[in-house]
Design an enzyme around this catalytic site. Structure first.
Site, mmCIF file in Angstrom:
data_model
loop_
_atom_site.group_PDB
_atom_site.id
_atom_site.type_symbol
_atom_site.label_atom_id
_atom_site.label_comp_id
_atom_site.label_asym_id
_atom_site.label_seq_id
_atom_site.Cartn_x
_atom_site.Cartn_y
_atom_site.Cartn_z
ATOM 1 N N ALA A 8 34.919 45.655 53.215
ATOM 2 C CA ALA A 8 34.080 45.381 52.045
ATOM 3 C C ALA A 8 33.236 46.615 51.741
ATOM 4 O O ALA A 8 32.953 46.929 50.589
ATOM 5 C CB ALA A 8 33.179 44.177 52.337
ATOM 6 N N GLY A 61 40.317 40.604 39.799
ATOM 7 C CA GLY A 61 39.699 40.252 41.075
ATOM 8 C C GLY A 61 38.193 40.369 41.017
ATOM 9 O O GLY A 61 37.653 41.393 40.586
ATOM 10 N N GLU A 78 35.316 37.679 65.429
ATOM 11 C CA GLU A 78 34.260 36.997 64.657
ATOM 12 C C GLU A 78 34.527 35.490 64.636
ATOM 13 O O GLU A 78 33.611 34.679 64.779
ATOM 14 C CB GLU A 78 34.198 37.564 63.241
ATOM 15 C CG GLU A 78 33.651 38.993 63.224
ATOM 16 C CD GLU A 78 32.861 39.333 61.970
ATOM 17 O OE1 GLU A 78 33.320 38.991 60.872
ATOM 18 O OE2 GLU A 78 31.780 39.939 62.099
HETATM 19 C C1 LIG Z 1 36.759 37.054 58.476
HETATM 20 C C2 LIG Z 1 36.587 38.426 57.883
HETATM 21 C C3 LIG Z 1 35.481 39.189 58.228
HETATM 22 C C4 LIG Z 1 35.303 40.456 57.666
HETATM 23 N N1 LIG Z 1 34.208 41.174 58.031
HETATM 24 C C5 LIG Z 1 33.969 42.363 57.431
HETATM 25 C C6 LIG Z 1 32.778 43.077 57.722
HETATM 26 O O1 LIG Z 1 31.969 42.669 58.545
HETATM 27 N N2 LIG Z 1 32.563 44.242 57.058
HETATM 28 C C7 LIG Z 1 33.426 44.730 56.125
HETATM 29 O O2 LIG Z 1 33.129 45.783 55.514
HETATM 30 N N3 LIG Z 1 34.576 44.091 55.848
HETATM 31 C C8 LIG Z 1 34.888 42.912 56.469
HETATM 32 N N4 LIG Z 1 36.031 42.222 56.179
HETATM 33 C C9 LIG Z 1 37.010 42.813 55.234
HETATM 34 C C10 LIG Z 1 36.581 42.551 53.797
HETATM 35 O O3 LIG Z 1 36.337 41.175 53.599
HETATM 36 C C11 LIG Z 1 37.644 43.026 52.804
HETATM 37 O O4 LIG Z 1 37.980 44.353 53.108
HETATM 38 C C12 LIG Z 1 37.107 42.907 51.392
HETATM 39 O O5 LIG Z 1 36.983 41.544 51.046
HETATM 40 C C13 LIG Z 1 38.005 43.611 50.374
HETATM 41 O O6 LIG Z 1 37.406 43.565 49.119
HETATM 42 P P1 LIG Z 1 38.309 43.500 47.813
HETATM 43 O O7 LIG Z 1 37.405 43.668 46.641
HETATM 44 O O8 LIG Z 1 39.476 44.416 47.943
HETATM 45 O O9 LIG Z 1 38.905 42.040 47.817
HETATM 46 P P2 LIG Z 1 38.206 40.613 47.953
HETATM 47 O O10 LIG Z 1 36.762 40.719 48.193
HETATM 48 O O11 LIG Z 1 39.045 39.869 48.934
HETATM 49 O O12 LIG Z 1 38.415 39.995 46.495
HETATM 50 C C14 LIG Z 1 39.676 39.746 45.938
HETATM 51 C C15 LIG Z 1 39.475 38.855 44.726
HETATM 52 O O13 LIG Z 1 40.728 38.730 44.037
HETATM 53 C C16 LIG Z 1 40.975 37.370 43.711
HETATM 54 N N5 LIG Z 1 42.426 37.213 43.677
HETATM 55 C C17 LIG Z 1 43.300 37.502 44.673
HETATM 56 N N6 LIG Z 1 44.560 37.322 44.237
HETATM 57 C C18 LIG Z 1 44.482 36.899 42.950
HETATM 58 C C19 LIG Z 1 45.438 36.607 41.961
HETATM 59 N N7 LIG Z 1 46.759 36.697 42.192
HETATM 60 N N8 LIG Z 1 45.006 36.219 40.747
HETATM 61 C C20 LIG Z 1 43.668 36.134 40.462
HETATM 62 N N9 LIG Z 1 42.714 36.440 41.378
HETATM 63 C C21 LIG Z 1 43.122 36.831 42.598
HETATM 64 C C22 LIG Z 1 40.282 36.575 44.806
HETATM 65 O O14 LIG Z 1 39.953 35.270 44.350
HETATM 66 C C23 LIG Z 1 39.044 37.439 45.077
HETATM 67 O O15 LIG Z 1 37.968 37.051 44.270
HETATM 68 C C24 LIG Z 1 36.253 40.966 56.742
HETATM 69 C C25 LIG Z 1 37.361 40.189 56.385
HETATM 70 C C26 LIG Z 1 37.535 38.937 56.949
HETATM 71 C C27 LIG Z 1 38.729 38.100 56.551
#
Ligand SMILES: Cc1cc2nc3c(=O)[nH]c(=O)nc-3n(C[C@H](O)[C@H](O)[C@H](O)COP(=O)(O)OP(=O)(O)OC[C@H]3O[C@@H](n4cnc5c(N)ncnc54)[C@H](O)[C@@H]3O)c2cc1C
Length: 402
Positions: free
Chosen positions: A315, A12, A169
């Site tokens: 995030a 990821g 949002e």
């Molecule tokens: C509309 C919206 C607004 C948000 N606003 C906020 C905010 O203001 N502040 C905040 O802190 N959080 C916010 N969040 C929450 C935040 O986006 C998530 O908590 C954050 O993205 C999680 O980070 P992560 O590294 O776990 O996953 P992500 O950043 O989602 O990354 C996951 C990665 O894994 C990859 N992936 C997934 N499945 C597979 C697979 N099977 N095979 C290969 N690659 C894969 C994807 O392509 C991606 O690149 C928001 C979420 C949304 C949807």
């Protein structure tokens, strides 16, 4: 003599994975680094709602992984992860041969959670990645276009299930997009309805009631109707929900589900001890029965000692976990002790579209333009922390009116 180097595989390239890679590349560990993602770009997931509403284009919230990957140290594989074969310490991919690991960092993010609601996986739209939000944008516009042909009222009804952070949002952006669609398709404003359905009266539960009410009033003023009801099903024609112990139906051309997310299904497929795709990790972010696997971001659960409940997935926490995970992976390679993860809450800001927002920063309530400016500062900071200053300059938010 060629040394047999250890291999760290990161799954990821989101907030957690890409930030951890960036940190590890700087630490120059004596190990091969592998990054696997289905896309060759990083997506600013926190801005997905803007693409869904049509107020931003997908390119504005994504950047190439090449800006972060140091090809001398890291091998990137673009593929979909199917599962982790923990017994043989390898990752099973859709297109490529399995990839062996010595240490694994799982940061595969979230998926929509439908709680078994009938028809939701088929008819509900969700804000989860670039393809899903591009679909929402095209769907809403497609419904306006259909209305010009048959004038059926449901084409102009947009319903949103859930009244949490993502919902607000999205609704905030949508209220700025609708006037443009009205103008383009020559629609009477009165015919367009935006309805938010939520089981309780507690919208935006992460904020105090004063801020939550500010947000709800702002959206109501811009034409969003709030309905207290529990969505129980959806089919190609209508949405079913229960309110006041009665069944109700709503005909809406668009239904967007923001009512919940779970961690990646890869976590479930890989046989981890999990709940809704989230693994309760140990203090140093590793898995209880396997210290060579670390899990961060939305696939992990870390207990907030104050509330006794897991911290909300954000995030913000994913990036802080990434720093700790990179340190710990490097320490493990060197045979040094790992350190525990300690979350430092920096505050939360929920955008209500353009120059309006609500938030809580360092114990202070913010609303309106100051909150919106703070939101942009947070977004730019995250761009700089992962993509670098150049990416922040190219993709950052500097205009007060967008
Ligand atoms: C509309 C919206 C607004 C948000 N606003 C906020 C905010 O203001 N502040 C905040 O802190 N959080 C916010 N969040 C929450 C935040 O986006 C998530 O908590 C954050 O993205 C999680 O980070 P992560 O590294 O776990 O996953 P992500 O950043 O989602 O990354 C996951 C990665 O894994 C990859 N992936 C997934 N499945 C597979 C697979 N099977 N095979 C290969 N690659 C894969 C994807 O392509 C991606 O690149 C928001 C979420 C949304 C949807």
């Amino acid at each position: 003599m060629i040394l047999d180097r250890k291999r760290i595989v990161i799954l990821g390239a989101g907030y957690g994975g890409l930030r951890a890679l960036k940190k590890l590349q700087k630490m120059k560990p004596d190990a091969e680094l592998f990054l696997i993602d289905k896309n060759d770009y990083h997506c600013e997931t926190t801005s997905l709602h803007e693409v869904a509403a049509g107020t931003a284009d997908a390119e504005e919230i994504c950047y190439s992984l090449n800006l972060v990957i140091d090809r001398k140290r890291t091998t990137f594989i673009q593929d979909t992860v199917m599962r982790v074969d923990r017994k043989f310490k390898r990752v099973i991919l859709k297109e490529h041969e399995p990839i062996a690991y010595d240490y694994l960092l799982i940061s595969l993010g979230f998926e929509p959670e439908y709680f078994g609601i009938a028809g939701m996986d088929h008819y509900g739209l969700s804000i989860s990645d670039i393809p899903s939000v591009t679909r929402i944008r095209a769907h809403i516009e497609g419904e306006f276009k259909k209305w010009t042909n048959d004038h059926r009222p449901e084409h102009l009804i947009i319903a949103v299930g859930g009244a949490g952070f993502t919902s607000f949002e999205f609704l905030g952006e949508l209220t700025h997009r609708i006037p443009k669609l009205i103008e383009r398709y020559q629609v009477d404003r009165q015919l367009v309805r935006v309805i938010c359905i939520e089981p309780t009266s507690d919208a935006l539960p992460m904020f105090n009631r004063h801020l939550a009410e500010y947000g709800a009033h702002k959206l109501s003023d811009r034409g969003v109707a709030f309905v207290i009801g529990r969505v129980s099903g959806i089919d190609g024609e209508q949405i079913y929900y229960k309110a006041d112990n009665q069944e109700h139906t709503l005909r809406a051309g668009t239904f967007i589900w923001t009512g919940g997310v779970s961690g990646s299904s890869v976590v479930i497929e890989s046989g981890f001890d999990q709940r809704r795709g989230r693994v309760m990790v140990t203090d140093d972010l590793s898995v209880a029965d396997d210290a060579t696997i670390l899990i961060i971001g939305d696939c992990s659960a870390v207990i907030d000692p104050e509330s006794g409940r897991p911290y909300p997935t954000t995030a913000q926490i994913a990036m802080q976990q990434a720093d700790c995970a990179a340190y710990n992976l490097n320490a493990m390679l060197d045979g040094r002790p790992t350190k525990p993860f300690v979350f430092k809450f920096m505050g939360t800001v929920c955008s209500l579209g353009r120059d309006d927002a609500v938030g809580e920063i360092m114990g202070r309530d913010l609303k309106g333009r100051p909150a919106s400016i703070m939101k942009k500062v947070i977004e730019n900071r995250s761009l700089a922390k992962i993509g670098g200053v150049e990416t922040m300059i190219k993709k950052g938010r500097f205009s007060l009116s967008k």
